[in-house]
Design an enzyme around this catalytic site. Structure first.
Site, PDB file in Angstrom:
ATOM      1  N   CYS A  77       0.835  -1.206   0.000  1.00 40.72           N
ATOM      2  CA  CYS A  77       0.000   0.000   0.000  1.00 40.72           C
ATOM      3  C   CYS A  77       0.871   1.259   0.000  1.00 40.72           C
ATOM      4  O   CYS A  77       1.613   1.500  -0.949  1.00 40.72           O
ATOM      5  CB  CYS A  77      -0.983  -0.039   1.156  1.00 40.72           C
ATOM      6  SG  CYS A  77      -2.346   1.144   1.002  1.00 40.72           S
ATOM      7  N   HIS A 175      -3.772  -5.089  -0.064  1.00 46.24           N
ATOM      8  CA  HIS A 175      -3.352  -5.629   1.224  1.00 46.24           C
ATOM      9  C   HIS A 175      -3.420  -7.154   1.182  1.00 46.24           C
ATOM     10  O   HIS A 175      -4.505  -7.729   1.341  1.00 46.24           O
ATOM     11  CB  HIS A 175      -4.254  -5.095   2.347  1.00 46.24           C
ATOM     12  CG  HIS A 175      -4.040  -3.650   2.638  1.00 46.24           C
ATOM     13  ND1 HIS A 175      -3.084  -3.205   3.533  1.00 46.24           N
ATOM     14  CD2 HIS A 175      -4.634  -2.542   2.141  1.00 46.24           C
ATOM     15  CE1 HIS A 175      -3.107  -1.888   3.577  1.00 46.24           C
ATOM     16  NE2 HIS A 175      -4.037  -1.462   2.746  1.00 46.24           N
ATOM     17  N   GLU A 177      -2.526  -9.195   3.388  1.00 49.20           N
ATOM     18  CA  GLU A 177      -2.921  -9.707   4.706  1.00 49.20           C
ATOM     19  C   GLU A 177      -4.430  -9.633   4.933  1.00 49.20           C
ATOM     20  O   GLU A 177      -4.940 -10.204   5.904  1.00 49.20           O
ATOM     21  CB  GLU A 177      -2.170  -8.946   5.807  1.00 49.20           C
ATOM     22  CG  GLU A 177      -2.651  -7.538   6.102  1.00 49.20           C
ATOM     23  CD  GLU A 177      -2.177  -6.478   5.122  1.00 49.20           C
ATOM     24  OE1 GLU A 177      -2.445  -5.294   5.370  1.00 49.20           O
ATOM     25  OE2 GLU A 177      -1.542  -6.828   4.099  1.00 49.20           O
TER      26      GLU A 177
END
Length: 206
Positions: A77, A175, A177
């Site tokens: 990001c 992202h 994650e």
């Protein structure tokens, strides 16, 4: 394997640490130059504003350390955006690893882009096992335009580079994650990288 997570006051640290734990690794949050240099993998996270984030990097000397790293580095990001030459956010000069300038979304799209979107034109072993048009999760108001260093593309009013690669440096606008199974696979691929590694174009596979 030692994984350093660069500590410069950016957000989304805990979610990254939890994601690494799911792969059996403990990420070390650090701003120590020697510890970062000695790591097998480096993750450069980021949720925040570009100019203030760059000031924090400069205050600790990390702006000089990061471009010199030789192990696989993953910017996420804002981390990816700071690895570019310049960002329109706060008129910020970046680290210059990727030869592209970050722009702000304009036109008839809602800003920020929040939610799930597709990635396609996948290149590089970072996306091994990831299908074209896979969904990933994004939250951002600025983007890196399509360029030669793009290894994934997303469309949101305009086509832009949702992932970048140069040498041992990788950047993803999304992202991993927070991107469910696809994100887990991408993180696993990053952790499995063995530099130097011959890169390939996934479009020949699908």
């Amino acid at each position: 394997m030692k994984i350093a997570i660069i500590n410069y006051g950016a957000g989304n640290i805990q979610s990254i640490k939890f994601a690494l734990q799911r792969h059996g690794y403990e990420g070390v949050l650090t701003s120590d130059a020697d510890e970062i240099r000695a790591a097998d993998r480096v993750i450069f996270p980021g949720v925040g504003e570009a100019s203030s984030a760059m000031r924090k990097l400069k205050a600790t000397g990390l702006d000089k350390i990061i471009p010199e790293l030789t192990q696989p580095v993953l910017g996420i990001c804002l981390g990816m955006q700071l690895m570019c030459k310049h960002s329109e956010e706060g008129d910020t000069t970046g680290l210059g690893i990727f030869d592209v300038d970050v722009k702000k979304f304009t036109g008839n799209v809602k800003v920020p882009q929040i939610g799930w979107n597709h990635i396609y034109n996948l290149k590089s072993s970072l996306f091994e096992g990831i299908r074209e048009q896979e969904y990933i999760y994004l939250v951002h108001s600025f983007f890196a335009p399509a360029c030669e260093e793009a290894i994934a593309t997303t469309e949101y009013g305009v086509e832009y580079a949702s992932a970048l690669k140069k040498d041992n440096f990788y950047g993803v606008q999304f992202h991993p994650e927070k991107s469910s199974n696809a994100g887990e696979q991408i993180l696993e691929n990053f952790l499995a990288l063995q530099p130097p590694k011959e890169e390939w174009n996934l479009n020949t596979q699908y």
